[in-house]
Design a protein around this motif. Structure first.
Motif, PDB file in Angstrom:
ATOM      1  N   LEU A 160      -5.802   6.824   1.734  1.00 36.46           N
ATOM      2  CA  LEU A 160      -4.633   6.104   1.217  1.00 36.46           C
ATOM      3  C   LEU A 160      -5.006   4.901   0.359  1.00 36.46           C
ATOM      4  O   LEU A 160      -4.125   4.167  -0.100  1.00 36.46           O
ATOM      5  N   ALA A 161      -6.290   4.658   0.141  1.00 37.73           N
ATOM      6  CA  ALA A 161      -6.735   3.463  -0.590  1.00 37.73           C
ATOM      7  C   ALA A 161      -6.123   3.361  -1.987  1.00 37.73           C
ATOM      8  O   ALA A 161      -5.847   2.262  -2.466  1.00 37.73           O
ATOM      9  N   GLY A 162      -5.879   4.479  -2.635  1.00 31.01           N
ATOM     10  CA  GLY A 162      -5.277   4.458  -3.967  1.00 31.01           C
ATOM     11  C   GLY A 162      -3.804   4.114  -3.972  1.00 31.01           C
ATOM     12  O   GLY A 162      -3.230   3.784  -5.010  1.00 31.01           O
ATOM     13  N   ASN A 163      -3.164   4.165  -2.804  1.00 32.36           N
ATOM     14  CA  ASN A 163      -1.731   3.886  -2.707  1.00 32.36           C
ATOM     15  C   ASN A 163      -1.420   2.410  -2.491  1.00 32.36           C
ATOM     16  O   ASN A 163      -0.265   2.002  -2.626  1.00 32.36           O
ATOM     17  N   ILE A 164      -2.425   1.626  -2.101  1.00 36.78           N
ATOM     18  CA  ILE A 164      -2.188   0.222  -1.758  1.00 36.78           C
ATOM     19  C   ILE A 164      -3.129  -0.649  -2.582  1.00 36.78           C
ATOM     20  O   ILE A 164      -4.343  -0.423  -2.609  1.00 36.78           O
ATOM     21  N   ALA A 165      -2.569  -1.650  -3.247  1.00 36.18           N
ATOM     22  CA  ALA A 165      -3.366  -2.541  -4.093  1.00 36.18           C
ATOM     23  C   ALA A 165      -4.323  -3.377  -3.248  1.00 36.18           C
ATOM     24  O   ALA A 165      -4.045  -3.675  -2.087  1.00 36.18           O
ATOM     25  N   LYS A 166      -5.426  -3.756  -3.839  1.00 34.51           N
ATOM     26  CA  LYS A 166      -6.397  -4.621  -3.152  1.00 34.51           C
ATOM     27  C   LYS A 166      -5.889  -6.061  -3.080  1.00 34.51           C
ATOM     28  O   LYS A 166      -6.248  -6.812  -2.192  1.00 34.51           O
ATOM     29  N   THR A 167      -5.039  -6.433  -4.036  1.00 30.90           N
ATOM     30  CA  THR A 167      -4.437  -7.760  -4.084  1.00 30.90           C
ATOM     31  C   THR A 167      -2.925  -7.615  -3.993  1.00 30.90           C
ATOM     32  O   THR A 167      -2.329  -6.825  -4.727  1.00 30.90           O
ATOM     33  N   ILE A 168      -2.318  -8.390  -3.102  1.00 20.84           N
ATOM     34  CA  ILE A 168      -0.871  -8.351  -2.902  1.00 20.84           C
ATOM     35  C   ILE A 168      -0.270  -9.642  -3.444  1.00 20.84           C
ATOM     36  O   ILE A 168      -0.744 -10.739  -3.138  1.00 20.84           O
ATOM     37  N   SER A 169       0.770  -9.525  -4.239  1.00 21.73           N
ATOM     38  CA  SER A 169       1.477 -10.689  -4.776  1.00 21.73           C
ATOM     39  C   SER A 169       2.579 -11.099  -3.793  1.00 21.73           C
ATOM     40  O   SER A 169       3.406 -10.275  -3.401  1.00 21.73           O
ATOM     41  N   ILE A 170       2.574 -12.367  -3.406  1.00 25.94           N
ATOM     42  CA  ILE A 170       3.536 -12.876  -2.427  1.00 25.94           C
ATOM     43  C   ILE A 170       4.387 -13.970  -3.071  1.00 25.94           C
ATOM     44  O   ILE A 170       3.855 -14.930  -3.617  1.00 25.94           O
ATOM     45  N   ASP A 171       5.702 -13.801  -3.033  1.00 26.75           N
ATOM     46  CA  ASP A 171       6.661 -14.783  -3.553  1.00 26.75           C
ATOM     47  C   ASP A 171       7.383 -15.430  -2.384  1.00 26.75           C
ATOM     48  O   ASP A 171       7.645 -14.778  -1.372  1.00 26.75           O
ATOM     49  N   PHE A 172       7.732 -16.719  -2.551  1.00 29.75           N
ATOM     50  CA  PHE A 172       8.488 -17.395  -1.499  1.00 29.75           C
ATOM     51  C   PHE A 172       9.532 -18.322  -2.101  1.00 29.75           C
ATOM     52  O   PHE A 172       9.379 -18.801  -3.228  1.00 29.75           O
ATOM     53  N   ARG A 173      10.581 -18.542  -1.329  1.00 29.22           N
ATOM     54  CA  ARG A 173      11.647 -19.480  -1.704  1.00 29.22           C
ATOM     55  C   ARG A 173      12.274 -19.999  -0.408  1.00 29.22           C
ATOM     56  O   ARG A 173      12.727 -19.218   0.432  1.00 29.22           O
TER      57      ARG A 173
END
Length: 181
Positions: A160-173
């Motif tokens: 499944l490694a190709g389905n999940i990015a190595k870096t995740i972008s996290i937004d907050f408010r």
């Protein structure tokens, strides 16, 4: 359960200190996005709790990992059971300080927040560029930061490694109100 986490967070962060300089966001929004050529994964959590001490600039954030809502139920199941293991690591936290923060400045300011982000049993120091809006004492903090999956010991099966990015972008408010005990 949320009230227990709120009590615990408040007890640890503030103890018996006066609350006149404290503000709280009870329903902060945190979302993340994983982009790959195979699949996009997006989830949102509207149950994050945050407290700021305006006198010191100290900030604390706590969120339940199983409160993330996904587009597909199967994504949520895999996230909680296989990757984050929310039964073992039920929450993520951030404890830090807003650098050079002046709560008296009206309008908008951009500041760095330095602190420790803990997730999946791993704690990492972070610096996060944050937009702070002050409209007559009502504060809104927002920003984005990146998290590397490998930094938090999250195991992804090779299939499944190709389905999940190595870096995740996290937004907050977070929208804060005066804290009343």
């Amino acid at each position: 359960m949320n009230k227990l986490i709120l009590f615990f967070l408040l007890f640890i962060f503030y103890g018996q200190q006066p609350t006149e300089n404290k503000i709280i966001a009870r329903q902060g929004r945190i979302s993340f996005f994983s982009y790959t050529a195979v699949e996009h994964i997006k989830a949102e959590n509207n149950q994050a709790l945050s407290i700021i001490d305006l006198a010191t600039g100290e900030i604390a954030v706590s969120m339940l990992m199983n409160a993330f809502v996904f587009e597909k139920a199967l994504m949520r199941e895999h996230f909680n059971e296989s990757y984050i293991e929310s039964d073992i690591y039920p929450k993520a936290t951030f404890d830090g300080k807003i650098i050079d923060f002046d709560p008296a400045i009206g309008g908008e300011q951009t500041r760095m927040i330095k602190g420790v982000f803990s997730m999946h049993g791993v704690s990492k120091e972070l610096e996060i560029k944050t937009r702070i809006e002050n409209d007559e004492g009502t504060y809104v903090l927002s920003g984005t930061f990146e998290a590397f999956v490998k930094d938090y010991n999250i195991k992804i099966p090779p299939l499944l490694a190709g389905n999940i990015a190595k870096t995740i972008s996290i937004d907050f408010r977070f929208e804060y109100q005066p804290y009343e005990s």
